[in-house]
Write a protein that holds these residues in place. Structure first.
Motif, PDB file in Angstrom:
ATOM      1  N   SER A 193       0.808  -1.218   0.000  1.00  0.00           N
ATOM      2  CA  SER A 193       0.000   0.000   0.000  1.00  0.00           C
ATOM      3  C   SER A 193       0.841   1.267   0.000  1.00  0.00           C
ATOM      4  N   LEU A 194       2.136   1.160   0.053  1.00  0.00           N
ATOM      5  CA  LEU A 194       3.007   2.315   0.195  1.00  0.00           C
ATOM      6  C   LEU A 194       3.876   2.495  -1.050  1.00  0.00           C
ATOM      7  N   LYS A 195       4.193   3.748  -1.363  1.00  0.00           N
ATOM      8  CA  LYS A 195       5.079   4.026  -2.494  1.00  0.00           C
ATOM      9  C   LYS A 195       6.507   3.657  -2.119  1.00  0.00           C
ATOM     10  N   PRO A 196       7.162   2.839  -2.935  1.00  0.00           N
ATOM     11  CA  PRO A 196       8.517   2.368  -2.583  1.00  0.00           C
ATOM     12  C   PRO A 196       9.508   3.485  -2.309  1.00  0.00           C
ATOM     13  N   VAL A 197       9.510   4.541  -3.125  1.00  0.00           N
ATOM     14  CA  VAL A 197      10.494   5.598  -2.921  1.00  0.00           C
ATOM     15  C   VAL A 197      10.219   6.368  -1.640  1.00  0.00           C
ATOM     16  N   GLU A 198       8.958   6.476  -1.243  1.00  0.00           N
ATOM     17  CA  GLU A 198       8.625   7.137   0.017  1.00  0.00           C
ATOM     18  C   GLU A 198       9.093   6.287   1.196  1.00  0.00           C
ATOM     19  N   ILE A 199       8.941   4.977   1.058  1.00  0.00           N
ATOM     20  CA  ILE A 199       9.437   4.080   2.102  1.00  0.00           C
ATOM     21  C   ILE A 199      10.947   4.262   2.248  1.00  0.00           C
ATOM     22  N   TRP A 200      11.659   4.282   1.129  1.00  0.00           N
ATOM     23  CA  TRP A 200      13.111   4.429   1.162  1.00  0.00           C
ATOM     24  C   TRP A 200      13.506   5.754   1.824  1.00  0.00           C
ATOM     25  N   ASP A 201      12.853   6.845   1.430  1.00  0.00           N
ATOM     26  CA  ASP A 201      13.175   8.160   1.999  1.00  0.00           C
ATOM     27  C   ASP A 201      12.990   8.161   3.515  1.00  0.00           C
ATOM     28  N   LYS A 202      11.895   7.583   3.956  1.00  0.00           N
ATOM     29  CA  LYS A 202      11.614   7.581   5.391  1.00  0.00           C
ATOM     30  C   LYS A 202      12.560   6.651   6.150  1.00  0.00           C
ATOM     31  N   LEU A 203      12.927   5.551   5.523  1.00  0.00           N
ATOM     32  CA  LEU A 203      13.884   4.654   6.162  1.00  0.00           C
ATOM     33  C   LEU A 203      15.247   5.326   6.314  1.00  0.00           C
ATOM     34  N   LEU A 204      15.629   6.116   5.317  1.00  0.00           N
ATOM     35  CA  LEU A 204      16.871   6.883   5.435  1.00  0.00           C
ATOM     36  C   LEU A 204      16.786   7.851   6.604  1.00  0.00           C
ATOM     37  N   GLU A 205      15.648   8.517   6.707  1.00  0.00           N
ATOM     38  CA  GLU A 205      15.449   9.452   7.820  1.00  0.00           C
ATOM     39  C   GLU A 205      15.535   8.722   9.157  1.00  0.00           C
ATOM     40  N   TRP A 206      14.919   7.556   9.211  1.00  0.00           N
ATOM     41  CA  TRP A 206      14.925   6.769  10.449  1.00  0.00           C
ATOM     42  C   TRP A 206      16.348   6.309  10.786  1.00  0.00           C
ATOM     43  N   CYS A 207      17.081   5.827   9.783  1.00  0.00           N
ATOM     44  CA  CYS A 207      18.451   5.344  10.014  1.00  0.00           C
ATOM     45  C   CYS A 207      19.346   6.468  10.510  1.00  0.00           C
ATOM     46  N   ARG A 208      19.219   7.632   9.906  1.00  0.00           N
ATOM     47  CA  ARG A 208      20.052   8.759  10.335  1.00  0.00           C
ATOM     48  C   ARG A 208      19.735   9.179  11.760  1.00  0.00           C
ATOM     49  N   ALA A 209      18.470   8.989  12.154  1.00  0.00           N
ATOM     50  CA  ALA A 209      18.103   9.328  13.531  1.00  0.00           C
ATOM     51  C   ALA A 209      18.685   8.344  14.538  1.00  0.00           C
ATOM     52  N   GLN A 210      18.972   7.130  14.071  1.00  0.00           N
ATOM     53  CA  GLN A 210      19.517   6.121  14.975  1.00  0.00           C
ATOM     54  C   GLN A 210      21.018   6.270  15.162  1.00  0.00           C
ATOM     55  N   SER A 211      21.689   6.942  14.220  1.00  0.00           N
ATOM     56  CA  SER A 211      23.148   7.068  14.300  1.00  0.00           C
ATOM     57  C   SER A 211      23.570   8.458  13.821  1.00  0.00           C
ATOM     58  N   VAL A 212      24.129   9.230  14.724  1.00  0.00           N
ATOM     59  CA  VAL A 212      24.525  10.599  14.421  1.00  0.00           C
ATOM     60  C   VAL A 212      25.534  10.657  13.283  1.00  0.00           C
ATOM     61  N   GLU A 213      26.414   9.669  13.205  1.00  0.00           N
ATOM     62  CA  GLU A 213      27.481   9.683  12.201  1.00  0.00           C
ATOM     63  C   GLU A 213      26.954   9.606  10.777  1.00  0.00           C
ATOM     64  N   LEU A 214      25.697   9.177  10.596  1.00  0.00           N
ATOM     65  CA  LEU A 214      25.132   9.043   9.261  1.00  0.00           C
ATOM     66  C   LEU A 214      24.546  10.345   8.734  1.00  0.00           C
ATOM     67  N   LYS A 215      24.616  11.395   9.492  1.00  0.00           N
ATOM     68  CA  LYS A 215      24.052  12.663   9.065  1.00  0.00           C
ATOM     69  C   LYS A 215      24.922  13.346   8.013  1.00  0.00           C
ATOM     70  N   LEU A 216      26.172  12.935   7.883  1.00  0.00           N
ATOM     71  CA  LEU A 216      27.060  13.502   6.880  1.00  0.00           C
ATOM     72  C   LEU A 216      26.625  13.080   5.480  1.00  0.00           C
ATOM     73  N   ASP A 217      27.046  13.861   4.480  1.00  0.00           N
ATOM     74  CA  ASP A 217      26.782  13.498   3.097  1.00  0.00           C
ATOM     75  C   ASP A 217      27.424  12.156   2.793  1.00  0.00           C
ATOM     76  N   ILE A 218      26.724  11.304   2.041  1.00  0.00           N
ATOM     77  CA  ILE A 218      27.212   9.953   1.790  1.00  0.00           C
ATOM     78  C   ILE A 218      28.571   9.954   1.088  1.00  0.00           C
ATOM     79  N   GLU A 219      28.885  11.003   0.332  1.00  0.00           N
ATOM     80  CA  GLU A 219      30.181  11.062  -0.338  1.00  0.00           C
ATOM     81  C   GLU A 219      31.337  11.082   0.653  1.00  0.00           C
ATOM     82  N   HIS A 220      31.044  11.472   1.889  1.00  0.00           N
ATOM     83  CA  HIS A 220      32.079  11.546   2.917  1.00  0.00           C
ATOM     84  C   HIS A 220      32.006  10.381   3.912  1.00  0.00           C
ATOM     85  N   TRP A 221      31.141   9.412   3.623  1.00  0.00           N
ATOM     86  CA  TRP A 221      31.019   8.275   4.534  1.00  0.00           C
ATOM     87  C   TRP A 221      32.274   7.413   4.489  1.00  0.00           C
ATOM     88  N   THR A 222      32.630   6.893   5.657  1.00  0.00           N
ATOM     89  CA  THR A 222      33.729   5.947   5.763  1.00  0.00           C
ATOM     90  C   THR A 222      33.183   4.526   5.625  1.00  0.00           C
TER      91      THR A 222
END
Length: 467
Positions: A193-222
């Motif tokens: 019942s949910l739009k896949p891209v909306e699910i992905w966007d919200k999951l990214l938001e949720w993941c970043r909320a669980q780990s402060v280190e993920l707030k950086l731009d992905i190009e700078h991820w280790t």
């Protein structure tokens, strides 16, 4: 008959206000926000089985004939509403939903059965009347209904609301606070019942909320950032229909995170993506600043970028790995000198890993293979599990076919190799400009017809990985 309940209630309310004849003191709240309520044990016991037990002789602490009790887990505001209900018979709920939820939790703990029913009824009615109010507070309702599932009216309301509009979970104000189990259960039950891209966007938001280190731009991820994100997102991947994400969104929002996917699964997405929305999908997906430059007359940088994705996936290279393509030989160079066997070995022997492209004569079909081993003019041909063969269209990137090795042993040749380049199922006789294909040891069929075909050009590139 004269109704004396109002008179009695006034008397009780007066007794609460003055504390006259009290025999119980209950200290509620955590310091410094505490308050002592002077109450009457008889009324407490009549309303609550909890107090009937707590104020029994086995539990009570008595000082100067006053029963002493502490409830630090209940706020002053909540307990004030409870005491007013005890003494007046009237519920005075808060305008704040969280306070009312805390009130329900406290009333449930203290075993005020009727009060719980009134609170649930009040909360549900207010949520039914205001959809925006429900949307903002949906996660709080979910958590409460889950914790107090024996209050069936609240649980049923939550389930019905979620069934009618599953997007509530992602649009709620406190979405990022929900636990992984509930989020996973929600996707399993309602992902259709949910739009896949909306699910992905919200999951990214949720993941970043669980780990402060993920707030950086992905190009700078280790590598550690990638690992953290992979651990968080991995349980949800299989419930997102990536094939029905609009191509532009896939390119911008999914592809940058390709290294968190399992190799085989990501290859499946690329192979079977639904291209019906945009005929230029693969060009859009791969036309980024990171497209590898390649000196080819057969493929373009978009083809090369697609092939890089497969090489990186199948070899399970590090996140930061990139590639250079170094041309070793081209058939038509130097007056078709590249079509000679001696020239091939002179240029390609002991230069692996390599990737080969061959253009089928009078067609737009491109066939080829990736060889992680070294070409050699002696001994047996043994295919590696990281090898793959493929079919591309010169002018249309929508339907690439990639086929991985299924049985390494079936690619062995027991005599000196006379076929070059040779990938087992697919091999070439460059001196006669011929190719042969027969599906035996790879997973997928890469062209509709087997047997012999003619080629008018081929190229072999050394694939050089770098960090």
């Amino acid at each position: 008959m004269i109704d004396l309940r109002k008179i009695h209630n006034k008397i009780y309310e007066k007794a609460l206000e003055t504390g006259e004849l009290y025999d119980t003191e209950i200290i509620v709240g955590e310091k410094p926000n505490t308050k002592t309520f002077r109450l009457h044990s008889l009324l407490l016991k009549l309303h609550s089985l909890y107090f009937r037990t707590a104020l029994s002789n086995n539990w009570i602490k008595i000082e100067d004939k006053i029963i002493k009790l502490e409830k630090p887990n209940i706020s002053v505001e909540v307990f004030d509403i409870i005491t007013k209900y005890i003494y007046s018979g009237i519920l005075y709920p808060s305008n704040n939903l969280r306070t009312n939820v805390d009130l329900l939790i406290a009333a449930d703990e203290l075993n005020f059965v009727d009060l719980c029913s009134y609170i649930v009824e009040y909360i549900v009615e207010k949520l039914k009347k205001d959809k925006e109010y429900l949307r903002r507070n949906f996660i709080l309702i979910q958590q409460t209904a889950t914790k107090l599932d024996h209050h069936t009216n609240l649980s049923q309301f939550y389930k019905d609301a979620f069934q009618q509009d599953p997007s509530l979970i992602f649009e709620a104000g406190d979405f990022i606070t929900i636990d992984q189990k509930f989020l996973l259960d929600s996707l399993i039950e309602n992902n259709h019942s949910l739009k896949p891209v909306e699910i992905w966007d919200k999951l990214l938001e949720w993941c970043r909320a669980q780990s402060v280190e993920l707030k950086l731009d992905i190009e700078h991820w280790t590598a550690n950032n990638i690992s953290t994100f992979r651990d968080l997102i991995h349980p949800f991947i299989q419930y997102i229909d990536f094939k029905n994400i609009y191509p532009k969104d896939f390119s911008q929002k999914i592809k940058p995170y390709k290294d968190v996917f399992d190799s085989e699964y990501y290859i499946t997405i690329l192979e079977h993506y639904s291209f019906s929305n945009d005929s230029n999908f693969m060009t859009k997906v791969n036309s980024t600043n990171s497209d590898p430059m390649i000196d080819s007359r057969i493929i373009n940088p978009e083809h090369a970028s697609l092939l890089v994705d497969f090489i990186k996936r199948i070899k399970e290279d590090a996140f930061s790995t990139s590639y250079d393509f170094n041309l070793l030989i081209r058939g038509t160079d130097n007056g078709n000198n590249g079509f000679k066997e001696g020239t091939f070995y002179e240029s390609c022997e002991e230069k692996g890993p390599t990737i080969t492209f061959a253009r089928v004569k009078n067609t737009d079909e491109i066939l080829g293979g990736f060889n992680t081993l070294k070409w050699k003019s002696y001994g047996t041909t043994i295919c590696n599990k990281e090898n793959f063969i493929f079919s591309l269209d010169k002018n249309d990137l929508r339907n690439p076919i990639f086929s991985k090795v299924n049985d390494v042993n079936k690619t062995r040749r027991n005599d000196v190799n006379k076929f070059i380049p040779d990938f087992g199922d697919l091999y070439f006789l460059i001196e006669t400009k011929e190719g042969y294909y027969s599906k035996k040891s790879y997973e997928k069929l890469i062209r509709g017809s087997g047997g012999q075909f003619e080629i008018d050009e081929y190229e072999v590139f050394q694939v050089i990985s770098k960090l």
